[in-house]
Design a protein around this motif. Structure first.
Motif, PDB file in Angstrom:
ATOM      1  N   GLU A   1      84.759 -29.289   6.884  1.00 39.83           N
ATOM      2  CA  GLU A   1      84.501 -29.381   5.497  1.00 39.83           C
ATOM      3  C   GLU A   1      84.382 -31.054   4.814  1.00 39.83           C
ATOM      4  O   GLU A   1      83.793 -31.348   3.949  1.00 39.83           O
TER       5      GLU A   1
ATOM      6  N   ASP B   1      89.816 -27.071  10.477  1.00 41.22           N
ATOM      7  CA  ASP B   1      89.683 -26.949   9.185  1.00 41.22           C
ATOM      8  C   ASP B   1      88.181 -26.634   8.647  1.00 41.22           C
ATOM      9  O   ASP B   1      87.611 -27.831   8.553  1.00 41.22           O
TER      10      ASP B   1
ATOM     11  N   SER C   1      94.935 -28.396   4.059  1.00 39.83           N
ATOM     12  CA  SER C   1      94.715 -29.313   4.600  1.00 39.83           C
ATOM     13  C   SER C   1      95.731 -30.431   4.718  1.00 39.83           C
ATOM     14  O   SER C   1      96.050 -31.281   5.799  1.00 39.83           O
TER      15      SER C   1
HETATM   16 MG    MG Z   1      90.982 -28.189   3.047  1.00 45.37          MG
END
Ligand code: MG
Ligand code: TYD
Length: 468
Positions: free
Chosen positions: A124, A171, A101
């Motif tokens: 997330e 993501d 990330s």
């Molecule tokens: Mg991540």
């Protein structure tokens, strides 16, 4: 939904079965089958019936270079082969917490700074969390568009509005779900369906899409190996948790080479590029200790010097231990067998540990000679010269074989101040680095004899110094 549509899909390999069973017959894993609904769509906008006719084209037609977009992070550009290709889909895999990330928010920010529209969709983390990280990285004022969303249809509808983004980060792909598939989010079918929809969006719109994928215990991108086949490029983000170095490696690339690596360092302010990795990998050496050898390797187009550390110690177990980090255990077994068979080095009563320093992973066979040198050095308790590098492939007959790009390996060694190189008997023209003494060894036995002789001389000098 009809009963016939139901199937049981292995969450490990994606194989489908008509009934539940404890073990997947395709990959051999236990308890990985779960019930999933079938794919309702037969493909994009397909109605049942006769197929549409299309024109076939000649191979000799005009070709265009893939239009690329540099992301402004040189190490990332190197791995992708020169930038993100428009309309392509990239999968970035790696352990949780490795920095996926972080890397991707830095990449989107860099592209946004260059004036492109970039979108970061997190499935997330909440928007506030992503903002917090960006703030920590000093990227707060970048024009990146954020959202916390997991519904693929909504994401595609939103992205299709207005100017097409140049870069979209998803993501992660494991958190996405699509209406087209009747399975729980996170299942193989869902991941595959979501990836398919996003790939279709990329091809249609021309945006570059990056999917983040988690990695399972055994190092595969979780669940869907299938996604690896669907995307244009797969990048693996590697590194040891305890080291701050991170290596981005192209595993598959339809638009570029697959042997390039990008090296980063995780700092308090995000990932920092490491343009000269040899210096970094050699920064913490224990000089003058037996059991370490510097390997002059090549990663893609770039030479890379790393230290190989070996420990050979008498075992107290019936079966001696062989443990290796950063190198292929099969190659270790092979080098040990050659040492036993051709060089008279008995290792049956010894534990053998081998480690590549800095969390690096060596994949080329050229590392054999350096590993063998480190092993023999440890066994004979004879330190190798600390200003020498080693490279060469060891064959089963005990010969040392030449390897590719000897010249650039020697050049890098000379550049970093090394004074010697132990290399295979190879093209003689490739040995002209000023200040570097090149020592050619034709066989592993020769190398072992040299190290043992140096060890004996050292012992003699020591005892002479003590008693003489
Ligand atoms: Mg991540
Ligand atoms: P992250 O990018 O969230 O990992 P992933 O998305 O692969 O799960 O990175 C998380 C780790 O990185 C975390 O342990 C903290 C560390 N980190 C730093 O050391 N410095 C930083 O500036 C940032 C943002 C993270």
């Amino acid at each position: 939904m009809s009963k016939r549509n139901l199937s049981f899909v292995c969450q490990n390999c994606g194989a489908a079965f008509s009934r539940w069973q404890g073990k997947c017959e395709a990959c051999g894993e236990w308890n990985t089958l779960s019930e999933e609904g079938g794919d309702r769509s037969g493909g994009p906008g397909r109605k049942p019936g006769r197929g549409r006719l299309f024109a076939l084209e000649a191979l000799a037609g005009e070709a265009h270079d893939a239009p690329r977009l540099s992301c402004g992070i040189a190490e990332l550009d190197r791995v992708t082969g020169g930038g993100f290709v428009r309309g392509s889909v990239l999968l970035v895999g790696g352990d949780p917490g490795i920095g996926k990330s972080t890397l991707l928010i830095q990449a989107t920010a860099a592209m946004a700074r260059a004036g492109h529209r970039t979108v970061y969709i997190s499935g997330e983390e909440a928007v506030a969390q992503v903002r917090l990280r960006a703030e920590r990285l000093g990227l707060r004022d970048c024009n990146v568009e954020l959202a916390a969303e997991t519904a693929v249809e909504d994401i595609i509808a939103t992205l299709s509005e207005g100017t097409t983004p140049r870069l979209v980060v998803i993501d992660s792909i494991q958190t996405m779900w699509t209406d087209m598939v009747e399975s729980a989010p996170g299942t193989v079918t869902q991941v595959r369906g979501s990836a398919q929809a996003l790939i279709r969006f990329a091809k249609k719109s021309g945006a570059a899409v990056i999917l983040v994928g988690h990695v399972t215990k055994d190092g595969q991108i979780a669940g869907p190996r299938v996604v690896e086949h669907m995307v244009d490029a797969v990048l693996a983000f590697e590194g040891e948790g305890s080291h701050q170095f991170r290596i981005l490696r192209a595993v598959k690339n339809r638009f570029g080479p697959t042997d390039e690596i990008g090296v980063f360092e995780m700092t308090g302010a995000g990932l920092r590029e490491v343009p000269n990795p040899s210096e970094l990998f050699l920064s913490e050496r224990d000089l003058g200790q037996p059991g370490t050898a510097v390997f002059a390797g090549i990663e893609g187009t770039r030479p890379l010097l790393v230290e190989i550390q070996a420990l050979v110690a008498p075992t107290s177990l019936g079966t001696p231990r062989r443990a290796v980090v950063g190198w292929d255990p099969n190659r270790l077994s092979m080098v040990l067998a050659v040492l036993e068979a051709h060089c008279g080095v008995r290792l049956g009563g010894h534990d053998v540990y081998l480690n590549v320093a800095g969390g690096m992973r060596i994949q080329e066979p050229a590392g054999d000679l350096a590993a063998a040198a480190a092993l023999v050095s440890s066994l004979a308790n004879a330190p190798l010269p600390s200003d020498a590098v080693y490279f060469g492939e060891v064959s089963l007959s005990g010969a040392v074989r030449p390897v590719a790009q000897a010249a650039s390996r020697l050049k890098e060694a000379a550049k970093l101040g090394f004074k010697g190189a132990v290399v295979p008997e190879a093209a003689r023209s490739e040995r002209s680095e000023p200040g570097l003494t090149v020592n050619e060894v034709g066989s592993l036995a020769r190398l072992v004899a040299d190290i043992a002789a140096a060890g004996k001389a050292r012992m003699a000098a020591k005892t002479g110094g003590q008693y003489g």
